[in-house]
Write a protein that holds these residues in place. Structure first.
Motif, short mmCIF file in Angstrom:
data_model
loop_
_atom_site.label_atom_id
_atom_site.label_comp_id
_atom_site.label_asym_id
_atom_site.label_seq_id
_atom_site.Cartn_x
_atom_site.Cartn_y
_atom_site.Cartn_z
N LEU A 193 -16.37 -42.18 -20.35
CA LEU A 193 -17.61 -42.58 -19.69
C LEU A 193 -18.57 -43.04 -20.76
CD1 LEU A 193 -18.21 -39.71 -17.08
CD2 LEU A 193 -17.68 -42.10 -16.57
N GLN A 194 -19.08 -44.26 -20.60
CA GLN A 194 -20.05 -44.72 -21.58
C GLN A 194 -21.10 -45.59 -20.90
OE1 GLN A 194 -18.48 -47.39 -24.56
NE2 GLN A 194 -16.64 -47.71 -23.36
N GLY A 195 -22.31 -45.49 -21.42
CA GLY A 195 -23.43 -46.23 -20.88
C GLY A 195 -24.64 -45.33 -20.74
N PRO A 196 -25.81 -45.91 -20.49
CA PRO A 196 -27.04 -45.11 -20.44
C PRO A 196 -27.05 -44.06 -19.34
CG PRO A 196 -27.42 -47.40 -19.73
CD PRO A 196 -26.06 -47.36 -20.33
N ASN A 197 -26.22 -44.23 -18.31
CA ASN A 197 -26.19 -43.23 -17.24
C ASN A 197 -25.07 -42.21 -17.39
OD1 ASN A 197 -28.34 -44.56 -16.13
ND2 ASN A 197 -27.20 -45.50 -14.45
N ALA A 198 -24.35 -42.25 -18.50
CA ALA A 198 -23.23 -41.33 -18.68
C ALA A 198 -23.70 -39.87 -18.69
CB ALA A 198 -22.48 -41.66 -19.96
N VAL A 199 -24.78 -39.60 -19.39
CA VAL A 199 -25.25 -38.21 -19.51
C VAL A 199 -25.72 -37.66 -18.17
CG1 VAL A 199 -27.00 -36.72 -20.54
CG2 VAL A 199 -25.71 -38.32 -21.98
N PRO A 200 -26.62 -38.35 -17.43
CA PRO A 200 -27.01 -37.79 -16.14
C PRO A 200 -25.85 -37.68 -15.15
CG PRO A 200 -27.98 -39.97 -16.46
CD PRO A 200 -27.43 -39.53 -17.77
N LEU A 201 -24.88 -38.57 -15.21
CA LEU A 201 -23.70 -38.46 -14.35
C LEU A 201 -22.93 -37.18 -14.65
CD1 LEU A 201 -21.18 -41.36 -13.62
CD2 LEU A 201 -20.53 -38.98 -13.63
N LEU A 202 -22.72 -36.92 -15.96
CA LEU A 202 -22.00 -35.72 -16.34
C LEU A 202 -22.77 -34.46 -15.99
CD1 LEU A 202 -20.47 -36.88 -19.73
CD2 LEU A 202 -19.19 -36.00 -17.77
N GLU A 203 -24.08 -34.52 -16.07
CA GLU A 203 -24.88 -33.34 -15.70
C GLU A 203 -24.75 -33.05 -14.20
OE1 GLU A 203 -28.33 -33.20 -19.12
OE2 GLU A 203 -28.74 -34.32 -17.27
N LYS A 204 -24.65 -34.09 -13.39
CA LYS A 204 -24.42 -33.85 -11.96
C LYS A 204 -23.02 -33.29 -11.74
CE LYS A 204 -24.37 -35.85 -7.37
NZ LYS A 204 -24.70 -36.99 -6.49
N LEU A 205 -22.04 -33.83 -12.46
CA LEU A 205 -20.66 -33.36 -12.31
C LEU A 205 -20.51 -31.89 -12.68
CD1 LEU A 205 -18.37 -36.20 -13.74
CD2 LEU A 205 -18.09 -35.06 -11.54
N THR A 206 -21.16 -31.49 -13.76
CA THR A 206 -20.98 -30.14 -14.28
C THR A 206 -22.00 -29.15 -13.71
OG1 THR A 206 -22.39 -30.61 -16.20
CG2 THR A 206 -20.04 -31.03 -16.43
N GLY A 207 -23.08 -29.69 -13.13
CA GLY A 207 -24.08 -28.81 -12.54
C GLY A 207 -24.99 -28.14 -13.53
N GLU A 208 -25.03 -28.63 -14.76
CA GLU A 208 -25.91 -28.03 -15.76
C GLU A 208 -26.24 -29.06 -16.84
OE1 GLU A 208 -23.58 -24.74 -17.02
OE2 GLU A 208 -22.23 -25.94 -18.24
N PRO A 209 -27.32 -28.80 -17.61
CA PRO A 209 -27.66 -29.74 -18.68
C PRO A 209 -26.54 -29.82 -19.71
CG PRO A 209 -29.47 -28.22 -18.23
CD PRO A 209 -28.29 -27.69 -17.49
N LEU A 210 -26.33 -31.00 -20.23
CA LEU A 210 -25.29 -31.17 -21.24
C LEU A 210 -25.73 -30.56 -22.57
CD1 LEU A 210 -23.65 -32.96 -19.38
CD2 LEU A 210 -23.43 -34.61 -21.23
N PRO A 211 -24.84 -29.87 -23.26
CA PRO A 211 -25.19 -29.36 -24.58
C PRO A 211 -25.36 -30.51 -25.57
CG PRO A 211 -22.85 -29.11 -24.19
CD PRO A 211 -23.44 -29.58 -22.89
N HIS A 212 -26.13 -30.25 -26.61
CA HIS A 212 -26.26 -31.26 -27.66
C HIS A 212 -24.95 -31.29 -28.46
CE1 HIS A 212 -27.84 -33.75 -30.85
NE2 HIS A 212 -27.46 -32.83 -31.74
N VAL A 213 -24.33 -32.44 -28.52
CA VAL A 213 -23.06 -32.59 -29.22
C VAL A 213 -23.20 -33.75 -30.19
CG1 VAL A 213 -20.57 -32.90 -29.01
CG2 VAL A 213 -21.85 -31.84 -27.13
N ARG A 214 -22.92 -33.51 -31.46
CA ARG A 214 -23.02 -34.55 -32.46
C ARG A 214 -21.86 -35.53 -32.32
NH1 ARG A 214 -26.46 -33.68 -36.68
NH2 ARG A 214 -25.17 -34.94 -38.07
#
Length: 451
Positions: free
Chosen positions: A161-182
């Motif tokens: 998954l890539q693009g500006p909406n990848a993070v909010p999409l994953l947060e909906k999928l997982t039901g929680e804020p995404l951890p900071h990952v380098r």
């Protein structure tokens, strides 16, 4: 009957260049749908919303385990392995004893003592050979791409998954804020009730994750992604769009491997001739070493670390202070590209067909780059970026020609025409081009590796 070795083919034909230029091996296959909508919209999605790319089928996985796994990788990799703990990944680069590039792949450190090398089979073949002749205490499990696999599905699914909406999409999928990952570090998600490993990555330089897990769970994970993706503008990207993503991030996918010296005859006798790939493009030197590049030539200088002993270290230490070439983008002149396409509808012999969006027609695409009639470098991949409305190639040029704005010429087409199946009768033409930075896209240059 046993397949012919690369060395036997060279002896039969008389030269390595002759074997590769007339090779019947396919350029490369992405065994997924060419398009789900159209490749222009699919390219656009990873810039504006979110693109889903299926990477499950076109790459080779080499799983490496055992007491000597890390030593093997360190012995043949230019990278540093200090602090390379489970949960990290790196762009693994291998060279020969003279410091010339053999290949690269993504190396995942999955667990203590377990690694997964993912990419074209070039480096996997090289490491597998050295395990067999070097006495390393390792176990290898190889899963070839879906075109070459004898039977059955892949071991792993792999979605990006890539693009500006990848993070909010994953947060909906997982039901929680995404951890900071380098960048190039891994995390884990739970999607559709399944544990999903994820690499912080982005092939076109936009935010994203490469997610993977057991093949049997892939359909349920995919269905969950698609169901959640509608409100985020999710677009499935097919093989055509996916094949161009490297043009934005400036990753050169293939370069002729430096394996043709006398000291590597044993490797060539071990390697099947159909394992290597075809050579195409306007450059037609009879000396295979003219096609070699160093890590510095193609933008890998930053991964070379002299904190360990590895094959080619002494040669790279000598080269480090005196690089000869630099990686650049070349923006092809629109009038010359149109002229090449128009020739297909005019009397006489046409120019080499330019396929869209990816124009390469050999596994190793090497076109000569000229300035004032003299060759000053090599163009190594070529295609069209709809987001920039530009036809570009990735090239390595002599330093005195690598400044952005420099005008050069790319020779397009072969003279003489080779016997590869992808080559029709055509004439060679000159295409004007302007040197630009690599990556070409400003946003990618500024943000690709930010943590």
């Amino acid at each position: 009957m046993a397949a012919e070795s690369l060395e036997a083919a060279i002896q039969r034909v008389g030269s390595a260049v002759g074997v590769l230029r007339d090779s019947k091996v396919r350029p490369h296959t992405f065994p997924v749908a060419p398009e789900f909508t159209n490749w222009r919209s699919e390219q656009k999605a990873w810039r504006t919303t979110c693109a889903l790319l299926d990477q499950s089928h076109h790459m080779t996985d080499l799983f490496i385990s055992g007491p000597d796994g890390l030593r093997l990788l360190s012995d043949f990799g230019v990278n540093s392995f200090a602090n390379f703990t489970p949960g990290k990944a790196k762009q693994y680069v291998a060279v020969n004893q003279d410091g010339y590039f053999i290949g690269d792949a993504i190396l995942f450190h999955l667990e203590d003592g377990l690694f997964d090398l993912v990419g074209h089979p070039t480096v996997a073949n090289w490491l597998q050979y050295n395990v067999e002749v070097g006495g390393y205490d390792v176990t290898l499990e190889r899963d070839d791409n879906s075109y070459d696999r004898p039977s059955g599905p892949p071991k792993l699914y792999r979605y990006e998954l890539q693009g500006p909406n990848a993070v909010p999409l994953l947060e909906k999928l997982t039901g929680e804020p995404l951890p900071h990952v380098r960048f190039f570090n891994m995390t884990e998600f739970v999607i559709a009730g399944h544990r999903v490993r994820a690499l912080r990555h982005g092939m076109a330089g936009m935010p994203g994750f490469e997610m993977f897990g057991p093949w049997a769970e892939g359909e349920e994970v995919l269905a969950a992604i698609l169901a959640a993706g509608a409100e985020f503008g999710l677009v499935r990207a097919g093989a055509k769009a996916y094949s161009t993503s490297n043009l934005e991030s400036a990753w050169i996918p293939t370069a002729v491997p430096a394996i043709f010296g006398p000291e590597l005859r044993g490797y060539r006798e071990w390697l099947r001739v159909d394992s290597l790939g075809s050579l195409g493009g306007s450059m037609n030197s009879a000396d295979i070493t003219d096609y070699y590049v160093t890590p510095y030539d193609i933008g890998y200088g930053h991964v070379v670390k002299f904190d360990h002993e590895f094959l080619g270290r002494e040669a790279l230490e000598r080269l480090a202070g005196t690089p000869r070439r630099a990686k650049v983008s070349l923006v092809w002149n629109p009038d010359d590209v149109v002229s090449a396409v128009r020739s297909l509808q005019e009397p006489g012999l046409p120019a080499k067909y330019i396929e869209m969006p990816k124009a390469r027609y050999a596994f190793f695409q090497v076109d000569a780059v000229l300035r004032d009639g003299k060759q000053v470098g090599m163009s190594l991949d070529v295609g069209y970026i709809a987001n920039e409305r530009a036809f570009i190639s990735l090239a390595t040029l002599d330093l005195d020609c690598a400044e952005p704005g420099t005008e050069v010429t790319v020779l397009w087409g072969e003279e003489p025409n080779s016997a590869k199946p992808a080559v029709e009768e055509h004439r060679q033409i000159e295409v004007r081009a302007t040197v630009a930075p690599a990556p070409y896209v400003r946003e990618v240059r500024e943000s690709y590796r930010k943590s």
